[in-house]
Design an enzyme around this catalytic site. Structure first.
Site, mmCIF file in Angstrom:
data_model
loop_
_atom_site.group_PDB
_atom_site.id
_atom_site.type_symbol
_atom_site.label_atom_id
_atom_site.label_comp_id
_atom_site.label_asym_id
_atom_site.label_seq_id
_atom_site.Cartn_x
_atom_site.Cartn_y
_atom_site.Cartn_z
ATOM 1 N N TYR A 151 46.012 104.678 7.484
ATOM 2 C CA TYR A 151 46.255 104.110 6.154
ATOM 3 C C TYR A 151 47.175 105.055 5.378
ATOM 4 C CZ TYR A 151 42.267 107.237 5.229
ATOM 5 O OH TYR A 151 41.415 108.311 5.187
ATOM 6 N N ARG B 134 42.537 114.328 0.701
ATOM 7 C CA ARG B 134 41.282 114.992 0.316
ATOM 8 C C ARG B 134 41.524 116.130 -0.662
ATOM 9 N NH1 ARG B 134 37.115 114.257 4.440
ATOM 10 N NH2 ARG B 134 36.008 115.877 3.362
ATOM 11 N N GLN C 93 30.610 129.331 -0.771
ATOM 12 C CA GLN C 93 30.764 130.485 0.125
ATOM 13 C C GLN C 93 32.215 130.959 0.252
ATOM 14 O OE1 GLN C 93 29.396 129.284 4.015
ATOM 15 N NE2 GLN C 93 30.985 127.745 4.285
HETATM 16 C C1 LIG Z 1 37.304 112.330 10.670
HETATM 17 C C2 LIG Z 1 36.532 112.030 9.418
HETATM 18 C C3 LIG Z 1 36.995 111.074 8.520
HETATM 19 C C4 LIG Z 1 36.277 110.792 7.357
HETATM 20 N N1 LIG Z 1 36.747 109.825 6.499
HETATM 21 C C5 LIG Z 1 36.011 109.491 5.413
HETATM 22 C C6 LIG Z 1 36.464 108.466 4.518
HETATM 23 O O1 LIG Z 1 37.534 107.875 4.686
HETATM 24 N N2 LIG Z 1 35.675 108.152 3.448
HETATM 25 C C7 LIG Z 1 34.490 108.791 3.210
HETATM 26 O O2 LIG Z 1 33.792 108.444 2.241
HETATM 27 N N3 LIG Z 1 34.067 109.796 4.015
HETATM 28 C C8 LIG Z 1 34.791 110.165 5.103
HETATM 29 N N4 LIG Z 1 34.367 111.181 5.905
HETATM 30 C C9 LIG Z 1 33.138 111.906 5.548
HETATM 31 C C10 LIG Z 1 33.383 112.960 4.466
HETATM 32 O O3 LIG Z 1 34.404 113.830 4.892
HETATM 33 C C11 LIG Z 1 32.107 113.764 4.181
HETATM 34 O O4 LIG Z 1 31.008 112.909 4.107
HETATM 35 C C12 LIG Z 1 32.218 114.543 2.855
HETATM 36 O O5 LIG Z 1 33.277 115.450 2.906
HETATM 37 C C13 LIG Z 1 30.895 115.279 2.572
HETATM 38 O O6 LIG Z 1 31.016 116.059 1.399
HETATM 39 P P1 LIG Z 1 29.950 117.180 1.061
HETATM 40 O O7 LIG Z 1 30.330 117.707 -0.275
HETATM 41 O O8 LIG Z 1 28.571 116.673 1.263
HETATM 42 O O9 LIG Z 1 30.150 118.293 2.180
HETATM 43 P P2 LIG Z 1 31.406 119.240 2.452
HETATM 44 O O10 LIG Z 1 32.665 118.590 2.058
HETATM 45 O O11 LIG Z 1 31.271 119.711 3.865
HETATM 46 O O12 LIG Z 1 31.186 120.481 1.461
HETATM 47 C C14 LIG Z 1 30.213 121.468 1.705
HETATM 48 C C15 LIG Z 1 30.599 122.720 0.923
HETATM 49 O O13 LIG Z 1 29.532 123.661 1.001
HETATM 50 C C16 LIG Z 1 30.046 124.941 1.272
HETATM 51 N N5 LIG Z 1 28.963 125.696 1.930
HETATM 52 C C17 LIG Z 1 28.434 125.487 3.161
HETATM 53 N N6 LIG Z 1 27.445 126.375 3.405
HETATM 54 C C18 LIG Z 1 27.342 127.148 2.291
HETATM 55 C C19 LIG Z 1 26.491 128.239 1.940
HETATM 56 N N7 LIG Z 1 25.561 128.709 2.780
HETATM 57 N N8 LIG Z 1 26.642 128.817 0.723
HETATM 58 C C20 LIG Z 1 27.601 128.353 -0.145
HETATM 59 N N9 LIG Z 1 28.448 127.332 0.147
HETATM 60 C C21 LIG Z 1 28.308 126.726 1.348
HETATM 61 C C22 LIG Z 1 31.241 124.661 2.187
HETATM 62 O O14 LIG Z 1 32.149 125.755 2.212
HETATM 63 C C23 LIG Z 1 31.828 123.426 1.515
HETATM 64 O O15 LIG Z 1 32.711 123.767 0.460
HETATM 65 C C24 LIG Z 1 35.073 111.489 7.067
HETATM 66 C C25 LIG Z 1 34.632 112.482 7.948
HETATM 67 C C26 LIG Z 1 35.341 112.748 9.122
HETATM 68 C C27 LIG Z 1 34.840 113.801 10.064
#
Ligand SMILES: Cc1cc2nc3c(=O)[nH]c(=O)nc-3n(C[C@H](O)[C@H](O)[C@H](O)COP(=O)(O)OP(=O)(O)OC[C@H]3O[C@@H](n4cnc5c(N)ncnc54)[C@H](O)[C@@H]3O)c2cc1C
Length: 398
Positions: A216, A107, A34
């Site tokens: 860390y 990240r 998006q």
């Molecule tokens: C404070 C904190 C610390 C964390 N630390 C860790 C850690 O140390 N280690 C670890 O493994 N995990 C950690 N996590 C968890 C980790 O950040 C997430 O689990 C991970 O980023 C998930 O990735 P994802 O690709 O599923 O989702 P996201 O990274 O949220 O990506 C989703 C993507 O989809 C896009 N999108 C959304 N809706 C649409 C749509 N309708 N159409 C097109 N595109 C869309 C968004 O723009 C985004 O680019 C942490 C989380 C938090 C909150």
């Protein structure tokens, strides 16, 4: 190239890993994101052996070695006295015990490397400004609808659209959310100004009554990633971009050890993230559409496994489609079956971890010391972490 045309919605860490694994298997993959620009939050991420094992398999070993920092281990520290205990050995020990390293990364650095690797496989794989607004599917394929009125036909669709997944809600109805009562403060702190008592080589896990802190080193130890979790009912926004003030953060950790105060003092902009609990769902796949990453199994971050699970998902779905791609719906069910018990367990154990690190009894130093010695005893730590880190997404049965 396989004739199967696969759409991935979301270019986060999960969507990109899945796309990379599928492109390497020769599938025709497009990612619909998006945002107009590819950007990740300024924050750290711990990638454990179960995640790095996949990244190495995808040829990203040299990249993660270049961008990653290897903590030698983690320590537990007590909120008021600062006393520390060994929690876990990482570094060479992770390699020896789990067969893959443990890395702490920025990240944005990992995101950039995944983007580069995907584009190396297919330069035009990522479509920006493509906000998915809905979908239809039938026996023959999926039609993805976009907010600007465009549509795209694919053979199947992987929804990696994150914690607020629109596709999850389209398929399974509104989320059943429960505010956890926790809020996370996040910041990156320049290491240069910090006292030597804050480790540049180890991660630390501070525990106290009503709060805990994880920090860390990242970017070659030039920065310390700070996460402070507090019990607060007054903040309910789940976002990487909402900010608070240093004063508010300081108040949340009033009375904590001087090292904690030094960290807070050196923070310029603290970010706030409300921690929302979503009960794991028991189905991710409907016909030719499935969920992946946070869209499938968002979790409280207390085991640092959200991104690791998304990375594992990416490898397993590519394997399932390689083996069962002749029947896409079956392949997606096999992927779901291979993954759902593990991810559900992680989500539940992450929530359970809160009681261990936020126990009110930690206000009393003697009780707190006994609690640490019991809960972070070597065998207990092994029981809690070995099954997580030893997981091999390349060999798990489908
Ligand atoms: C404070 C904190 C610390 C964390 N630390 C860790 C850690 O140390 N280690 C670890 O493994 N995990 C950690 N996590 C968890 C980790 O950040 C997430 O689990 C991970 O980023 C998930 O990735 P994802 O690709 O599923 O989702 P996201 O990274 O949220 O990506 C989703 C993507 O989809 C896009 N999108 C959304 N809706 C649409 C749509 N309708 N159409 C097109 N595109 C869309 C968004 O723009 C985004 O680019 C942490 C989380 C938090 C909150």
């Amino acid at each position: 190239m396989s004739s199967l045309k696969i759409g991935v919605v979301g270019a986060g860490l999960g969507g990109l890993t899945a796309a990379l694994a599928l492109l390497k298997e020769g599938f025709d993959v497009e990612i619909f994101e998006q945002s107009e620009n590819l950007r990740e939050a300024g924050a750290g991420l711990q990638i454990a052996a179960n995640g790095t094992r996949v990244l190495y398999e995808l040829g990203m070993g040299p990249d993660i070695e270049r961008i990653g920092t290897t903590p030698t281990g983690k320590e537990v520290r007590l909120w008021n006295t600062g006393k520390s205990w060994k929690f876990i050995d990482l570094g060479d020990a992770s390699l020896a015990k789990y067969g893959a390293p443990y890395y702490a990364v920025h990240r944005a650095d990992l995101h950039n490397e995944l983007i580069r690797a995907v584009r190396q496989e297919r330069p035009d794989a990522i479509r920006l400004g493509a906000k998915c607004s809905g979908l239809e599917q039938d026996e023959a394929g999926v039609t993805i609808r976009f907010a600007d009125g465009r549509t795209r036909k694919t053979d199947l669709l992987i929804a990696a659209d994150g914690i607020h997944s629109r596709i999850r809600q389209t398929l399974f109805g509104p989320d059943k959310v429960k505010f956890s009562g926790f809020m996370a403060w996040r910041a990156l702190v320049p290491t240069a100004n910090l006292p030597a008592s804050i480790s540049r080589t180890d991660g630390a896990f501070w525990i106290g009554p009503g709060a805990h802190i994880v920090h860390y080193p990242v970017r070659g130890s030039q920065l310390i990633n700070f996460i402070g979790i507090v019990e607060r009912e007054d903040w309910t926004v789940e976002s990487w971009t909402e900010t608070g003030t240093v004063e508010e953060l300081r108040q949340d950790f009033a009375g904590w050890h001087d090292d904690v105060q030094s960290l807070i003092q050196n923070i310029q902009t603290p970010y706030k993230w409300a921690l929302i609990f979503r009960e794991p769902i028991s189905q991710w796949s409907v016909g030719r559409v499935t969920l992946l990453g946070d869209a499938a199994h968002s979790t409280l971050p207390f085991l640092a496994q959200g991104a690791n699970m998304a990375i594992e998902d990416g490898m397993v779905i590519a394997r399932a489609l390689k083996e069962y791609g002749g029947s896409p719906a079956e392949a997606l069910l096999r992927y779901q079956a291979a993954r759902i018990a593990r991810t559900t367990r992680v989500v539940h154990l992450s929530a359970e971890q809160a009681g261990r690190v936020h126990n009110p009894a930690l206000a009393d130093t003697a009780v707190a010391e006994a609690h640490v010695e019991r809960e972070w005893e070597k065998n207990r730590v092994s029981d809690r972490y070995d099954w997580l880190y030893a997981y091999n997404a390349m060999t798990v049965p489908l």
